[in-house]
Design an enzyme around this catalytic site. Sequence first.
Site, PDB file in Angstrom:
ATOM      1  N   ILE A 181       0.827  -1.226   0.000  1.00  0.00           N
ATOM      2  CA  ILE A 181       0.000   0.000   0.000  1.00  0.00           C
ATOM      3  C   ILE A 181       0.854   1.266   0.000  1.00  0.00           C
ATOM      4  O   ILE A 181       0.348   2.356  -0.254  1.00  0.00           O
ATOM      5  CB  ILE A 181      -0.992   0.051   1.200  1.00  0.00           C
ATOM      6  CG1 ILE A 181      -0.255  -0.133   2.539  1.00  0.00           C
ATOM      7  CG2 ILE A 181      -2.102  -0.968   1.024  1.00  0.00           C
ATOM      8  CD1 ILE A 181      -1.050   0.371   3.734  1.00  0.00           C
ATOM      9  N   ALA A 214      -4.872  -3.463   5.786  1.00  0.00           N
ATOM     10  CA  ALA A 214      -3.406  -3.625   5.755  1.00  0.00           C
ATOM     11  C   ALA A 214      -2.734  -2.711   6.770  1.00  0.00           C
ATOM     12  O   ALA A 214      -3.061  -1.534   6.879  1.00  0.00           O
ATOM     13  CB  ALA A 214      -2.880  -3.330   4.350  1.00  0.00           C
ATOM     14  N   SER A 221      -9.242   0.848  16.087  1.00  0.00           N
ATOM     15  CA  SER A 221      -9.109   0.015  17.287  1.00  0.00           C
ATOM     16  C   SER A 221      -9.633   0.757  18.497  1.00  0.00           C
ATOM     17  O   SER A 221      -9.543   1.996  18.577  1.00  0.00           O
ATOM     18  CB  SER A 221      -7.623  -0.299  17.475  1.00  0.00           C
ATOM     19  OG  SER A 221      -7.386  -0.775  18.758  1.00  0.00           O
ATOM     20  N   TYR A 256       1.467   2.388  17.958  1.00  0.00           N
ATOM     21  CA  TYR A 256       0.438   1.698  17.170  1.00  0.00           C
ATOM     22  C   TYR A 256      -0.899   2.434  17.320  1.00  0.00           C
ATOM     23  O   TYR A 256      -1.570   2.755  16.341  1.00  0.00           O
ATOM     24  CB  TYR A 256       0.299   0.237  17.620  1.00  0.00           C
ATOM     25  CG  TYR A 256      -0.963  -0.423  17.110  1.00  0.00           C
ATOM     26  CD1 TYR A 256      -1.091  -0.768  15.773  1.00  0.00           C
ATOM     27  CD2 TYR A 256      -2.043  -0.663  17.966  1.00  0.00           C
ATOM     28  CE1 TYR A 256      -2.264  -1.342  15.299  1.00  0.00           C
ATOM     29  CE2 TYR A 256      -3.215  -1.236  17.497  1.00  0.00           C
ATOM     30  CZ  TYR A 256      -3.330  -1.581  16.170  1.00  0.00           C
ATOM     31  OH  TYR A 256      -4.486  -2.131  15.692  1.00  0.00           O
ATOM     32  N   LYS A 289      -3.361   4.741  14.586  1.00  0.00           N
ATOM     33  CA  LYS A 289      -4.805   4.616  14.309  1.00  0.00           C
ATOM     34  C   LYS A 289      -5.500   5.969  14.519  1.00  0.00           C
ATOM     35  O   LYS A 289      -6.353   6.378  13.731  1.00  0.00           O
ATOM     36  CB  LYS A 289      -5.436   3.552  15.219  1.00  0.00           C
ATOM     37  CG  LYS A 289      -4.955   2.135  14.942  1.00  0.00           C
ATOM     38  CD  LYS A 289      -5.441   1.647  13.587  1.00  0.00           C
ATOM     39  CE  LYS A 289      -4.902   0.290  13.220  1.00  0.00           C
ATOM     40  NZ  LYS A 289      -5.166  -0.091  11.843  1.00  0.00           N
ATOM     41  N   GLY A 337       1.678  -0.727  30.263  1.00  0.00           N
ATOM     42  CA  GLY A 337       0.758  -0.126  29.292  1.00  0.00           C
ATOM     43  C   GLY A 337      -0.647  -0.715  29.300  1.00  0.00           C
ATOM     44  O   GLY A 337      -1.535  -0.194  28.627  1.00  0.00           O
TER      45      GLY A 337
HETATM   46  P1  NAD Z   1      -2.966  -9.177  10.131  1.00  0.00           P
HETATM   47  O1  NAD Z   1      -1.539  -8.843  10.386  1.00  0.00           O
HETATM   48  O2  NAD Z   1      -3.387 -10.594  10.247  1.00  0.00           O
HETATM   49  O3  NAD Z   1      -3.419  -8.633   8.703  1.00  0.00           O
HETATM   50  C1  NAD Z   1      -2.865  -7.477   8.131  1.00  0.00           C
HETATM   51  C2  NAD Z   1      -2.469  -7.812   6.707  1.00  0.00           C
HETATM   52  O4  NAD Z   1      -1.895  -6.659   6.099  1.00  0.00           O
HETATM   53  C3  NAD Z   1      -1.420  -8.942   6.606  1.00  0.00           C
HETATM   54  O5  NAD Z   1      -1.860  -9.931   5.720  1.00  0.00           O
HETATM   55  C4  NAD Z   1      -0.167  -8.231   6.081  1.00  0.00           C
HETATM   56  O6  NAD Z   1       0.628  -9.080   5.270  1.00  0.00           O
HETATM   57  C5  NAD Z   1      -0.768  -7.073   5.326  1.00  0.00           C
HETATM   58  N1  NAD Z   1       0.125  -5.912   5.201  1.00  0.00           N
HETATM   59  C6  NAD Z   1       0.931  -5.368   6.156  1.00  0.00           C
HETATM   60  N2  NAD Z   1       1.608  -4.324   5.652  1.00  0.00           N
HETATM   61  C7  NAD Z   1       1.219  -4.175   4.358  1.00  0.00           C
HETATM   62  C8  NAD Z   1       1.564  -3.293   3.317  1.00  0.00           C
HETATM   63  N3  NAD Z   1       2.468  -2.312   3.517  1.00  0.00           N
HETATM   64  N4  NAD Z   1       0.984  -3.431   2.109  1.00  0.00           N
HETATM   65  C9  NAD Z   1       0.084  -4.423   1.890  1.00  0.00           C
HETATM   66  N5  NAD Z   1      -0.281  -5.319   2.837  1.00  0.00           N
HETATM   67  C10 NAD Z   1       0.268  -5.188   4.065  1.00  0.00           C
HETATM   68  O7  NAD Z   1      -3.834  -8.251  11.135  1.00  0.00           O
HETATM   69  P2  NAD Z   1      -5.386  -8.360  11.513  1.00  0.00           P
HETATM   70  O8  NAD Z   1      -5.487  -8.846  12.899  1.00  0.00           O
HETATM   71  O9  NAD Z   1      -6.150  -9.026  10.446  1.00  0.00           O
HETATM   72  O10 NAD Z   1      -5.747  -6.813  11.551  1.00  0.00           O
HETATM   73  C11 NAD Z   1      -6.280  -6.142  10.427  1.00  0.00           C
HETATM   74  C12 NAD Z   1      -6.445  -4.671  10.757  1.00  0.00           C
HETATM   75  O11 NAD Z   1      -7.265  -4.535  11.931  1.00  0.00           O
HETATM   76  C13 NAD Z   1      -5.131  -3.961  11.078  1.00  0.00           C
HETATM   77  O12 NAD Z   1      -5.172  -2.667  10.537  1.00  0.00           O
HETATM   78  C14 NAD Z   1      -5.123  -3.904  12.587  1.00  0.00           C
HETATM   79  O13 NAD Z   1      -4.385  -2.825  13.079  1.00  0.00           O
HETATM   80  C15 NAD Z   1      -6.613  -3.736  12.894  1.00  0.00           C
HETATM   81  N6  NAD Z   1      -6.976  -4.196  14.247  1.00  0.00           N
HETATM   82  C16 NAD Z   1      -6.651  -5.465  14.621  1.00  0.00           C
HETATM   83  C17 NAD Z   1      -6.945  -5.878  15.923  1.00  0.00           C
HETATM   84  C18 NAD Z   1      -6.558  -7.269  16.372  1.00  0.00           C
HETATM   85  O14 NAD Z   1      -6.477  -7.486  17.593  1.00  0.00           O
HETATM   86  N7  NAD Z   1      -6.342  -8.234  15.482  1.00  0.00           N
HETATM   87  C19 NAD Z   1      -7.587  -5.010  16.824  1.00  0.00           C
HETATM   88  C20 NAD Z   1      -7.933  -3.738  16.390  1.00  0.00           C
HETATM   89  C21 NAD Z   1      -7.620  -3.328  15.076  1.00  0.00           C
HETATM   90  N1  UFG Z   2      -2.809 -11.288  28.817  1.00  0.00           N
HETATM   91  C1  UFG Z   2      -2.234 -12.161  29.711  1.00  0.00           C
HETATM   92  N2  UFG Z   2      -1.272 -13.008  29.245  1.00  0.00           N
HETATM   93  C2  UFG Z   2      -0.873 -13.026  27.941  1.00  0.00           C
HETATM   94  C3  UFG Z   2      -1.475 -12.127  27.030  1.00  0.00           C
HETATM   95  C4  UFG Z   2      -2.438 -11.265  27.510  1.00  0.00           C
HETATM   96  O1  UFG Z   2      -2.573 -12.176  30.902  1.00  0.00           O
HETATM   97  O2  UFG Z   2       0.020 -13.818  27.592  1.00  0.00           O
HETATM   98  C5  UFG Z   2      -3.894 -10.391  29.306  1.00  0.00           C
HETATM   99  C6  UFG Z   2      -3.576  -8.907  29.146  1.00  0.00           C
HETATM  100  O3  UFG Z   2      -2.858  -8.431  30.261  1.00  0.00           O
HETATM  101  C7  UFG Z   2      -4.983  -8.319  28.999  1.00  0.00           C
HETATM  102  C8  UFG Z   2      -5.772  -9.427  28.291  1.00  0.00           C
HETATM  103  O4  UFG Z   2      -5.029 -10.628  28.500  1.00  0.00           O
HETATM  104  O5  UFG Z   2      -5.554  -8.135  30.286  1.00  0.00           O
HETATM  105  C9  UFG Z   2      -5.907  -9.193  26.782  1.00  0.00           C
HETATM  106  O6  UFG Z   2      -4.623  -8.960  26.224  1.00  0.00           O
HETATM  107  P1  UFG Z   2      -4.345  -8.986  24.648  1.00  0.00           P
HETATM  108  O7  UFG Z   2      -2.880  -8.792  24.472  1.00  0.00           O
HETATM  109  O8  UFG Z   2      -4.963 -10.184  24.051  1.00  0.00           O
HETATM  110  O9  UFG Z   2      -5.171  -7.744  24.100  1.00  0.00           O
HETATM  111  P2  UFG Z   2      -5.063  -6.186  24.458  1.00  0.00           P
HETATM  112  O10 UFG Z   2      -6.372  -5.777  25.055  1.00  0.00           O
HETATM  113  O11 UFG Z   2      -3.856  -5.866  25.219  1.00  0.00           O
HETATM  114  O12 UFG Z   2      -4.867  -5.538  23.006  1.00  0.00           O
HETATM  115  C10 UFG Z   2      -5.739  -5.814  21.927  1.00  0.00           C
HETATM  116  C11 UFG Z   2      -4.987  -5.694  20.609  1.00  0.00           C
HETATM  117  C12 UFG Z   2      -4.624  -4.264  20.351  1.00  0.00           C
HETATM  118  C13 UFG Z   2      -5.805  -3.374  20.454  1.00  0.00           C
HETATM  119  C14 UFG Z   2      -6.517  -3.583  21.769  1.00  0.00           C
HETATM  120  C15 UFG Z   2      -7.797  -2.790  21.782  1.00  0.00           C
HETATM  121  O13 UFG Z   2      -3.803  -6.465  20.642  1.00  0.00           O
HETATM  122  O14 UFG Z   2      -4.152  -4.159  19.036  1.00  0.00           O
HETATM  123  O15 UFG Z   2      -6.820  -4.968  21.937  1.00  0.00           O
HETATM  124  O16 UFG Z   2      -8.552  -3.119  20.668  1.00  0.00           O
HETATM  125  F1  UFG Z   2      -5.397  -2.080  20.384  1.00  0.00           F
END
Ligand code: NAD
Ligand code: UFG
Length: 339
Positions: A59, A81, A124, A149, A153, A293
């Site tokens: 992208i 992505a 997020s 991160y 967002k 955090g």
């Molecule tokens: P993911 O890493 O599984 O999917 C992201 C995809 O984007 C991957 O396939 C990766 O190869 C691709 N990608 C990364 N950089 C790129 C680039 N420069 N160009 C093209 N493709 C690229 O992550 P996910 O869990 O599916 O998350 C998808 C979106 O949702 C992300 O933007 C993430 O920040 C957001 N999000 C995820 C969570 C979560 O906990 N999974 C929570 C909140 C928001």
């Molecule tokens: N936790 C543990 N042990 C582990 C992993 C997590 O005790 O090995 C606990 C954490 O302390 C937290 C809970 O499990 O209390 C959930 O933790 P996650 O790491 O699964 O998720 P977070 O809430 O920290 O973060 C997630 C995504 C972020 C996003 C956020 C809000 O990873 O990208 O939710 O959407 F920003």
Amino acid sequence: MKILVTGGLGYIGSHTSVKLIEAGYTPIIVDNLYNSKKSVLKRINEITGQQPLFYEADIRNKTDLKPIFAQHDIEAVIHFAGLKAVGESVKKPLAYYEVNVYGTITLLDVMSEYQVNNIIFSSSATVYGDKNPSPFIESYPTGNITNPYGWSKFMVEQCLMDLQKAEPEWSVTILRYFNPVGAHPSGLMGEDPQGVPNNLMPYISQVAIGKHGFLSIYGNDYPTKDGTGVRDYVHVEDLATGHVCALQKLNQSGTHIYNLGNGSGNSVLEVVSAFSKACGQQIPYKMMPRRAGDIAAFWSDASKAQKELNWQAHYQLEDMAKDSWRWQQKNPTGYPDEE
Ligand code: NAD
Ligand code: UFG
């Protein structure tokens, strides 16, 4: 109707691509394979009978993107992505701003050039920061974020809102995900973290399969029901459906922001208990100090999505645990390199 899905081979993008196909849309996937594998395409085909068109493209690179927009009549972009590891973002902030912010701006520029004005963006719950009381409501102020991160967002949300103000023909939908977990009920698709997972559910799954001896629970002295952290876990299938519902807002200009969550919280110990039940063995764990955090507890108010998108999460924690376990058991080493 053709929908460009950036990051469509990733965890949430792949599940959404399946839902798009099932709803009659044609997803076109753009992914640079940074955190995913091509074999996902075959799994999508196995589930839906259709293999989406795939472009290995970045992208951040206009010369990658332009020919795709030139060749297809794209109605909307669902933009997944990006980079998503909170801890890594603290160590490599510029990489996060480059991919998540600069990458999105590059994509928006190309969309503008080809007059594609509809975007659904993966945001997020992290944008609510650590000062707002739960449940989080879309109208709360955002900010007070503790990692790059989350700021990336926040910045993209601001870019999108400013763009929509300047060019009112844009339709921007911002979806704020809470904690996505679970896997496709077929066991064919799921989360495939590279290396040691940071997130709770994938780590528990790997304990259950024997990759790790025990789960570290980060803190049991929080002011929560049992002292462990509380989160709003939402099944990836529900989340994927949320994107299809959000497509309804297409062509309604404006910026529309929705929480996608279950609307309630579960503690780490409740997740451990649900997973132990799903896999038929007690997940061993040890209590550890709090993780830097982390917030004690947060969950969503998801009533706006229900009212305006007719979307509601249906899956319960038990389903999330069962589906995660099925995926883990059937794919102990994740997706194959090629299938
Ligand atoms: P993911 O890493 O599984 O999917 C992201 C995809 O984007 C991957 O396939 C990766 O190869 C691709 N990608 C990364 N950089 C790129 C680039 N420069 N160009 C093209 N493709 C690229 O992550 P996910 O869990 O599916 O998350 C998808 C979106 O949702 C992300 O933007 C993430 O920040 C957001 N999000 C995820 C969570 C979560 O906990 N999974 C929570 C909140 C928001
Ligand atoms: N936790 C543990 N042990 C582990 C992993 C997590 O005790 O090995 C606990 C954490 O302390 C937290 C809970 O499990 O209390 C959930 O933790 P996650 O790491 O699964 O998720 P977070 O809430 O920290 O973060 C997630 C995504 C972020 C996003 C956020 C809000 O990873 O990208 O939710 O959407 F920003």
